[in-house]
Write an enzyme that holds these catalytic residues in place. Structure first.
Site, short mmCIF file in Angstrom:
data_model
loop_
_atom_site.label_atom_id
_atom_site.label_comp_id
_atom_site.label_asym_id
_atom_site.label_seq_id
_atom_site.Cartn_x
_atom_site.Cartn_y
_atom_site.Cartn_z
N THR A 9 0.65 -1.11 -0.11
CA THR A 9 0.06 0.07 -0.07
C THR A 9 0.93 1.22 0.06
O THR A 9 2.06 0.98 0.28
CB THR A 9 -1.05 0.09 1.26
OG1 THR A 9 -0.15 0.03 2.54
CG2 THR A 9 -2.13 -1.10 1.14
N SER A 10 0.14 2.33 -0.49
CA SER A 10 1.24 3.56 -0.60
C SER A 10 1.59 4.11 0.91
O SER A 10 2.46 4.98 1.13
CB SER A 10 0.31 4.46 -1.48
OG SER A 10 0.30 3.94 -2.83
N THR A 11 0.48 4.05 1.70
CA THR A 11 0.55 4.52 2.98
C THR A 11 0.48 3.87 4.06
O THR A 11 -0.21 2.67 3.98
CB THR A 11 0.02 5.92 3.23
OG1 THR A 11 -1.72 5.56 3.25
CG2 THR A 11 -0.10 6.88 2.07
#
Length: 186
Positions: A9-11
């Site tokens: 996931t990006s964050t």
């Protein structure tokens, strides 16, 4: 043969998204799953590097979606090509794509091309919108983050800190630190 999964996931805020990916990978038989939080545009994705190093000939490398694996179409094709050269097949669950078949390889290339085309169209529309906003004097651009920290840069430099350390601590580019210093110092 091992089925190896990779989830990203990006964050760190996207915990549920990561859990969903891991669940989907487990459901397809992945026994070993590498997972991390980090932007696709980051140069270093340590868990991806570990996963790519871990897989062996005959293994199946599995991801839920292509954007979890690669930053761009060329990046995707390079990663998949490198794995296939080592005898590792790739599965992308969202596309029901399996590179162990000629059709799967064709579909990956075609879908990658379509994704690149869509991205170029989006960027073209974005550039047109920016040009229109500029012509109407409404475009401001992004906020200058480094210049706003000039006083902090100069203060840390006076304390004897090195530019790389200043940049890291203030979360700005090293080049920005040098620009601030050269503009302020004789």
């Amino acid at each position: 043969m091992a089925i190896v999964g990779y989830a990203r996931t990006s964050t760190k805020d996207q915990v549920a998204g990561l859990e969903d990916q891991v669940d989907a990978l487990r459901a397809t038989g992945c026994k070993k799953i590498f997972q991390e939080h980090g932007s696709g545009i980051d140069a270093v994705r340590p868990e991806l590097m570990k996963a790519l190093d871990y897989v062996r000939e005959g293994d199946v490398f599995t991801v839920t979606k292509p954007d979890r694996l690669a930053r761009s179409v060329p990046d995707l094709l390079q990663i998949v090509g490198g794995l296939r050269e080592r005898g590792v097949e790739v599965r992308i669950l969202s596309m029901a794509l399996d590179t162990s078949t000629p059709t799967g390889t064709l579909m990956l290339t075609v879908l990658g091309g379509v994704a690149a085309f869509e991205r170029e169209l989006m960027l073209e529309r974005q550039r047109a919108g920016i040009a229109r906003a500029k012509s109407e004097n409404k475009y401001r651009g992004r906020a200058a983050t480094a210049r706003a920290k000039s006083a902090e840069v100069l203060c840390l430099h006076k304390e004897g800190r090195k530019p790389a350390s200043i940049a890291r601590d203030l979360n700005i580019g090293r080049a920005s630190v040098y620009r601030i210093l050269s503009a302020a110092l004789p």
